[in-house]
Design a protein around this motif. Structure first.
Motif, PDB file in Angstrom:
ATOM      1  N   LEU A 506       0.831  -1.206   0.000  1.00  7.60           N
ATOM      2  CA  LEU A 506       0.000   0.000   0.000  1.00  7.60           C
ATOM      3  C   LEU A 506       0.864   1.254   0.000  1.00  7.60           C
ATOM      4  O   LEU A 506       0.558   2.237  -0.679  1.00  7.60           O
ATOM      5  CB  LEU A 506      -0.918  -0.009   1.224  1.00  7.60           C
ATOM      6  N   LYS A 507       1.932   1.215   0.779  1.00  2.00           N
ATOM      7  CA  LYS A 507       2.845   2.359   0.829  1.00  2.00           C
ATOM      8  C   LYS A 507       3.473   2.612  -0.534  1.00  2.00           C
ATOM      9  O   LYS A 507       3.737   3.764  -0.907  1.00  2.00           O
ATOM     10  CB  LYS A 507       3.929   2.093   1.880  1.00  2.00           C
ATOM     11  N   MET A 508       3.685   1.540  -1.291  1.00  2.00           N
ATOM     12  CA  MET A 508       4.292   1.662  -2.616  1.00  2.00           C
ATOM     13  C   MET A 508       3.259   1.953  -3.697  1.00  2.00           C
ATOM     14  O   MET A 508       3.572   1.925  -4.883  1.00  2.00           O
ATOM     15  CB  MET A 508       5.050   0.371  -2.956  1.00  2.00           C
ATOM     16  N   LYS A 509       1.981   2.184  -3.288  1.00  2.00           N
ATOM     17  CA  LYS A 509       0.904   2.473  -4.234  1.00  2.00           C
ATOM     18  C   LYS A 509       0.591   1.285  -5.144  1.00  2.00           C
ATOM     19  O   LYS A 509       0.078   1.466  -6.247  1.00  2.00           O
ATOM     20  CB  LYS A 509       1.238   3.706  -5.094  1.00  2.00           C
ATOM     21  N   ARG A 510       0.873   0.082  -4.688  1.00  2.00           N
ATOM     22  CA  ARG A 510       0.507  -1.124  -5.431  1.00  2.00           C
ATOM     23  C   ARG A 510      -0.741  -1.726  -4.787  1.00  2.00           C
ATOM     24  O   ARG A 510      -0.721  -2.815  -4.228  1.00  2.00           O
ATOM     25  CB  ARG A 510       1.673  -2.115  -5.441  1.00  2.00           C
ATOM     26  N   SER A 511      -1.826  -0.967  -4.885  1.00  2.00           N
ATOM     27  CA  SER A 511      -3.035  -1.332  -4.161  1.00  2.00           C
ATOM     28  C   SER A 511      -3.691  -2.592  -4.702  1.00  2.00           C
ATOM     29  O   SER A 511      -4.228  -3.399  -3.939  1.00  2.00           O
ATOM     30  CB  SER A 511      -4.021  -0.164  -4.193  1.00  2.00           C
ATOM     31  N   GLN A 512      -3.680  -2.789  -6.021  1.00  2.00           N
ATOM     32  CA  GLN A 512      -4.294  -3.993  -6.588  1.00  2.00           C
ATOM     33  C   GLN A 512      -3.586  -5.243  -6.089  1.00  2.00           C
ATOM     34  O   GLN A 512      -4.231  -6.229  -5.697  1.00  2.00           O
ATOM     35  CB  GLN A 512      -4.230  -3.940  -8.125  1.00  2.00           C
ATOM     36  N   LEU A 513      -2.276  -5.203  -6.084  1.00  6.46           N
ATOM     37  CA  LEU A 513      -1.506  -6.345  -5.596  1.00  6.46           C
ATOM     38  C   LEU A 513      -1.720  -6.535  -4.103  1.00  6.46           C
ATOM     39  O   LEU A 513      -1.819  -7.666  -3.612  1.00  6.46           O
ATOM     40  CB  LEU A 513      -0.016  -6.126  -5.906  1.00  6.46           C
ATOM     41  N   ALA A 514      -1.817  -5.434  -3.374  1.00  5.97           N
ATOM     42  CA  ALA A 514      -2.063  -5.526  -1.929  1.00  5.97           C
ATOM     43  C   ALA A 514      -3.401  -6.191  -1.654  1.00  5.97           C
ATOM     44  O   ALA A 514      -3.530  -7.021  -0.744  1.00  5.97           O
ATOM     45  CB  ALA A 514      -2.021  -4.132  -1.309  1.00  5.97           C
ATOM     46  N   TYR A 528     -10.350  -5.812   4.907  1.00  5.64           N
ATOM     47  CA  TYR A 528     -11.028  -4.565   5.257  1.00  5.64           C
ATOM     48  C   TYR A 528     -10.052  -3.397   5.296  1.00  5.64           C
ATOM     49  O   TYR A 528     -10.373  -2.275   4.884  1.00  5.64           O
ATOM     50  CB  TYR A 528     -11.706  -4.698   6.622  1.00  5.64           C
ATOM     51  N   THR A 529      -8.833  -3.649   5.804  1.00  6.86           N
ATOM     52  CA  THR A 529      -7.817  -2.588   5.865  1.00  6.86           C
ATOM     53  C   THR A 529      -7.486  -2.067   4.473  1.00  6.86           C
ATOM     54  O   THR A 529      -7.409  -0.857   4.237  1.00  6.86           O
ATOM     55  CB  THR A 529      -6.540  -3.119   6.543  1.00  6.86           C
ATOM     56  N   VAL A 530      -7.293  -3.002   3.529  1.00  9.89           N
ATOM     57  CA  VAL A 530      -6.953  -2.601   2.158  1.00  9.89           C
ATOM     58  C   VAL A 530      -8.128  -1.886   1.503  1.00  9.89           C
ATOM     59  O   VAL A 530      -7.959  -0.858   0.835  1.00  9.89           O
ATOM     60  CB  VAL A 530      -6.531  -3.833   1.333  1.00  9.89           C
ATOM     61  N   VAL A 531      -9.334  -2.422   1.695  1.00 12.45           N
ATOM     62  CA  VAL A 531     -10.519  -1.810   1.084  1.00 12.45           C
ATOM     63  C   VAL A 531     -10.712  -0.384   1.604  1.00 12.45           C
ATOM     64  O   VAL A 531     -11.011   0.541   0.837  1.00 12.45           O
ATOM     65  CB  VAL A 531     -11.764  -2.675   1.359  1.00 12.45           C
ATOM     66  N   THR A 532     -10.527  -0.197   2.892  1.00 13.41           N
ATOM     67  CA  THR A 532     -10.650   1.143   3.468  1.00 13.41           C
ATOM     68  C   THR A 532      -9.611   2.087   2.877  1.00 13.41           C
ATOM     69  O   THR A 532      -9.899   3.253   2.568  1.00 13.41           O
ATOM     70  CB  THR A 532     -10.496   1.083   4.997  1.00 13.41           C
ATOM     71  N   TYR A 533      -8.399   1.588   2.712  1.00 13.00           N
ATOM     72  CA  TYR A 533      -7.335   2.398   2.112  1.00 13.00           C
ATOM     73  C   TYR A 533      -7.710   2.782   0.672  1.00 13.00           C
ATOM     74  O   TYR A 533      -7.569   3.949   0.272  1.00 13.00           O
ATOM     75  CB  TYR A 533      -6.028   1.618   2.130  1.00 13.00           C
ATOM     76  N   LEU A 534      -8.192   1.803  -0.092  1.00 18.07           N
ATOM     77  CA  LEU A 534      -8.568   2.075  -1.481  1.00 18.07           C
ATOM     78  C   LEU A 534      -9.697   3.092  -1.557  1.00 18.07           C
ATOM     79  O   LEU A 534      -9.710   3.970  -2.420  1.00 18.07           O
ATOM     80  CB  LEU A 534      -9.005   0.771  -2.160  1.00 18.07           C
ATOM     81  N   ASP A 542     -13.630   4.419  -9.744  1.00 18.62           N
ATOM     82  CA  ASP A 542     -12.502   3.480  -9.815  1.00 18.62           C
ATOM     83  C   ASP A 542     -12.534   2.492  -8.656  1.00 18.62           C
ATOM     84  O   ASP A 542     -12.180   1.317  -8.812  1.00 18.62           O
ATOM     85  CB  ASP A 542     -11.180   4.247  -9.806  1.00 18.62           C
ATOM     86  N   PHE A 543     -12.955   2.988  -7.496  1.00 10.72           N
ATOM     87  CA  PHE A 543     -13.031   2.108  -6.321  1.00 10.72           C
ATOM     88  C   PHE A 543     -14.025   0.972  -6.548  1.00 10.72           C
ATOM     89  O   PHE A 543     -13.731  -0.204  -6.306  1.00 10.72           O
ATOM     90  CB  PHE A 543     -13.433   2.943  -5.107  1.00 10.72           C
ATOM     91  N   PHE A 544     -15.202   1.304  -7.070  1.00  7.14           N
ATOM     92  CA  PHE A 544     -16.207   0.273  -7.310  1.00  7.14           C
ATOM     93  C   PHE A 544     -15.764  -0.689  -8.401  1.00  7.14           C
ATOM     94  O   PHE A 544     -16.011  -1.906  -8.313  1.00  7.14           O
ATOM     95  CB  PHE A 544     -17.543   0.911  -7.692  1.00  7.14           C
ATOM     96  N   MET A 545     -15.105  -0.184  -9.434  1.00  8.47           N
ATOM     97  CA  MET A 545     -14.624  -1.061 -10.507  1.00  8.47           C
ATOM     98  C   MET A 545     -13.564  -2.020  -9.997  1.00  8.47           C
ATOM     99  O   MET A 545     -13.510  -3.184 -10.405  1.00  8.47           O
ATOM    100  CB  MET A 545     -14.063  -0.213 -11.661  1.00  8.47           C
ATOM    101  N   THR A 546     -12.724  -1.536  -9.086  1.00  6.56           N
ATOM    102  CA  THR A 546     -11.703  -2.406  -8.494  1.00  6.56           C
ATOM    103  C   THR A 546     -12.341  -3.538  -7.708  1.00  6.56           C
ATOM    104  O   THR A 546     -11.934  -4.705  -7.804  1.00  6.56           O
ATOM    105  CB  THR A 546     -10.779  -1.595  -7.575  1.00  6.56           C
ATOM    106  N   LEU A 547     -13.378  -3.213  -6.946  1.00  7.30           N
ATOM    107  CA  LEU A 547     -14.050  -4.242  -6.151  1.00  7.30           C
ATOM    108  C   LEU A 547     -14.783  -5.252  -7.031  1.00  7.30           C
ATOM    109  O   LEU A 547     -14.895  -6.427  -6.677  1.00  7.30           O
ATOM    110  CB  LEU A 547     -15.032  -3.591  -5.181  1.00  7.30           C
TER     111      LEU A 547
END
Length: 762
Positions: A506-514, A528-534, A542-547
């Motif tokens: 997440l710190k590296m902005k690799r949210s999809q991989l996270a 939940y932690t990752v979803v909240t961050y996203l 973009d958030f809904f498309m990712t989910l």
């Protein structure tokens, strides 16, 4: 024996010796002349700031860092401002204190780490003198400015500047000063001519050393012991006063016969020694003074610097590095003439049998553990004292420092093979020893920018393997800090704990991989932690498309929204064109709405969504509910009955018990209520009202679709219960019994008879 004791010099009841540690490996043309020198304790590194041999506008000073043996570790031209003082931290970082109050920090290899300032007032008035000191809080810096004011920073890692009170009558720098640490407080002791003051946070207190020679007109130098327990003062009359640092006790006073102010003065005292001693250095003379009137004098043939140690003094010169110390009592016992001490006997055994371990066999009940431990310690000390390593520790210093700190110092110097060898030799637990060293090696490896990512990742995985206690995420974090994001991602593949992978991704902005890693872990909290961050980082679309691409995360987020964010849940259903769930959402929302029009509007929206979902059953059921609500509203307006919000069955029951039989019949027909249910509701309502006559008419006017037996049972139960518990009416119970037939349940009859008996007694 004569050779060993040849360099022993007696002073009072003790002996002192000066032994050579190294012939220095550096090449200094003029030795230490025109050099600002700082050497770290515990056999630490040496820093030199050398002035150019031919000063010119373009020439710059040279900052050089060496090991204690003179091996060069770093060298670079000094391009910053004028330096007043050099010093070392407890972690072997170099501090360079500039004239403008800026303190620059470098590592052991000359890499710049950070800087800080000693305050704006210092910038204006300049630094006249500075000292680096060590205290229980860490490494500190003290300065005196051109305005004759002192400023302290007790711990440079938690910088809090303290400006000490003004000293009366002080112009410029004091004649001498030192930093004291007493009762967990840091103070400054200073001399202004013959006057002595102690500065703390709030006051400037004049003090007088007990028993100081009256011949003294000025104190020209002072020294505090390594432990901050003792103080030495040198006066212009050549007298050396020694006492406690709190200035309450005097230990001794010696007339050195030298009135020239010394260049340096340091304590030379073993931790358990009873004899105080101080080493005083002039240009060509080194003098050791103790309790007695005698002194030991050594001639210096080159420019030198004294370094205070826990159990002695290191003397660094242009060609040699020596150690001056009090001879340990154990050594004295061994080599005294006609000594019968155990050490002396062991030496004789060594001479006869060439093996010290054989000599211990002559001792009864001697445990082997101390001998084995000492042999190990000596082997470690010999290995780190080697010229290529250059850490000349004594056994006392080694025990005070601890093995862990020694390993840290080896790691800091990138001597990884030796550090690992010592850890294995001493059988240090893996997570404290080898694994810790390997982690440091890996963190250093990822900073080698000339090597490709694949090569480094492979080398790290092969070297570390399955070593215990190693976190690949920490190594990956170091790679990311160095700007090597792809290498960090490759290293994270070796991290078995998803909880350690995800935060860095997440710190590296690799949210999809996270998100993928979090889902693979099966840890819902992590997801939940990752979803909240996203959610916080992305725009809504973009958030809904990712989910949508991660069904597990989408499902968990929906569960969260059901309890916490209803509006977001609606947006999710809209995004997915999920008409069925949208219909369910509107129906549930309608239950929470108190206003009828708003509720009807929500139900109509639900009908529309159910129709889009082609769910005719749900649409029809919702329409029926809307129809019921409108019917209830009309009755509320006409009859004043509070029916709104009741279910169909509850509405029928309320109408029947309120004698609105016509409206109940209409509701029964309009909503096609099953006959059996309606008749049962009517019977129940009549029984609750004790309307026996109406029940009699109802039973005779139309054949009940639920049969006579249920009708009688309802009648009897209701009447019996109410008569027995509420009124205990014998007449009513008798009426009920008269309506019973031979087929009536025997238990029911017994219950009625008991109730009648109870009522009769009343």
């Amino acid at each position: 024996m004569a050779f060993i004791t040849a360099n022993w010099n007696p002073l009072g009841e003790a002996f002192y010796r000066k032994i050579e540690l190294y012939e220095m490996g550096w090449s200094l043309r003029d030795g230490l002349k025109e050099c600002l020198v700082a050497a770290a304790p515990y056999g630490g590194p040496i820093a030199l700031l050398r002035q150019p041999q031919r000063p010119s506008s373009s020439a710059r000073p040279q900052l050089e860092i060496y090991s204690s043996s003179g091996t060069n570790m770093a060298s670079f031209p000094w391009k910053s401002g004028p330096v007043r003082q050099l010093g070392w931290t407890v972690c072997d970082d170099l501090l360079c204190i500039q004239e403008d109050g800026t303190v620059l920090i470098y590592d052991l290899f000359g890499a710049f780490k950070r800087h800080f300032s000693m305050g704006n007032e210092v910038v204006q008035n300049q630094v006249l003198e500075a000292k680096v000191f060590h205290s229980p809080y860490g490494t500190g810096v003290a300065i005196v400015t051109g305005a004759s004011r002192f400023t302290l920073a007790t711990n440079i890692d938690d910088l809090k500047l303290r400006r000490l009170p003004e000293v009366p009558g002080l112009q410029g720098a004091p004649s001498c000063w030192a930093v004291l640490t007493q009762d967990r407080q840091t103070k400054v002791l200073l001399a202004n001519g013959a006057d002595l003051y102690i500065l703390d946070n709030t006051s400037c207190t004049p003090v007088t050393p007990p028993g100081l020679s009256p011949q003294a007109c000025s104190i020209v130098n002072m020294a505090v012991s390594f432990s901050y327990k003792y103080l030495a003062l040198f006066t212009d009359s050549g007298h050396l006063w020694m006492g406690s640092a709190n200035l309450k006790d005097k230990l001794s006073e010696v007339d050195t016969k030298v009135r020239t102010p010394p260049k340096q003065m340091v304590w030379c005292r073993r931790p358990k020694s009873q004899q105080p001693s101080v080493v005083i250095m002039w240009d060509r003379l080194l003098l050791v003074a103790g309790e007695c009137t005698d002194t030991i004098q050594y001639t210096l043939d080159e420019e030198s610097v004294c370094v205070a140690e826990l159990d002695g003094v290191r003397i660094v010169g242009g060609s040699r590095h020596e150690l001056l110390q009090e001879v340990p009592s154990a050594c004295q016992d061994i080599f005294k003439i006609a000594s019968m001490a155990p050490g002396a006997l062991l030496l004789e055994a060594h001479k006869e049998y060439e093996a010290a371990s054989f000599g211990k066999c002559f001792l009864s009940n001697y445990p082997p553990e101390p001998f084995v431990s000492m042999c190990r310690d000596l082997k470690v000390l010999n290995s780190v004292r080697d010229y290529t390593v250059g850490i000349p520790l004594t056994h006392t210093q080694y025990k005070q420092m601890t093995v862990q700190v020694l390993i840290d110092r080896l790691v800091y110097r990138k001597l990884y093979p030796l550090a690992i060898e010592i850890c294995r030799y001493l059988k240090t637990p893996e997570y404290q020893g080898v694994s810790r060293v390997l982690k440091h090696w890996a963190c250093c490896k990822v900073q080698q920018k000339e090597e490709p990512d694949e090569s480094i990742a492979h080398a790290v995985s092969v070297k570390l393997g399955e070593a215990a206690g190693i976190s690949y995420s920490e190594i990956a974090a170091r790679a990311y800090e160095c700007g090597r994001t792809e290498l960090a991602i490759k290293l994270l593949e070796f991290e078995p704990r998803s909880g350690e992978q995800v935060p860095l991704l997440l710190k590296m902005k690799r949210s999809q991989l996270a998100l993928s890693k979090a889902i693979e872990s099966g840890d819902t909290d992590l997801v939940y932690t990752v979803v909240t961050y996203l959610k916080n980082e992305m725009n809504r679309g973009d958030f809904f498309m990712t989910l949508r691409n991660q069904p597990v995360a989408l499902s968990l987020y929906r569960q969260f929204c059901k309890h916490q964010e209803q509006d977001t849940l609606k947006d999710l259903f809209n995004q997915d064109d999920d008409h069925q769930e949208l219909g369910n959402f509107y129906v549930k929302a309608s239950y929470k709405e108190k206003r009828l029009e708003a509720r009807l509007s929500l139900l109509q929206s639900a009908v529309d969504e159910y129709n889009k979902a082609k769910n005719e059953f749900a649409a029809k059921a919702t329409e029926e509910e809307m129809k019921l609500l409108r019917f209830q509203r009309r009755l509320d307006e006409e009859k004043g009955e509070a029916l709104l919000g009741l279910s169909l069955q509850e509405t029928l029951h309320a109408l029947l018990t309120s004698n609105f039989h016509k409206q109940a019949e209409q509701l029964y027909r309009d909503f096609r209520v099953p006959d059996k249910r309606y008749w049962w509701l009517k019977l129940t309502a009549l029984a609750e009202k004790d309307d026996w006559e109406e029940m009699e008419k109802f039973s005779k006017s139309k054949k009940s679709p639920i049969g006579y037996l249920p009708f009688v049972e309802v009648l009897c139960v209701r009447a019996c219960v109410r008569a027995a518990i509420e009124r205990r009416s014998e007449g009513e119970i008798s009426t009920v019994l008269s309506r019973c037939s031979p087929t009536t349940d025997r238990a029911l009859l017994e219950r009625l008879n008991r109730a009648r008996s109870t009522a009769a007694k009343k």
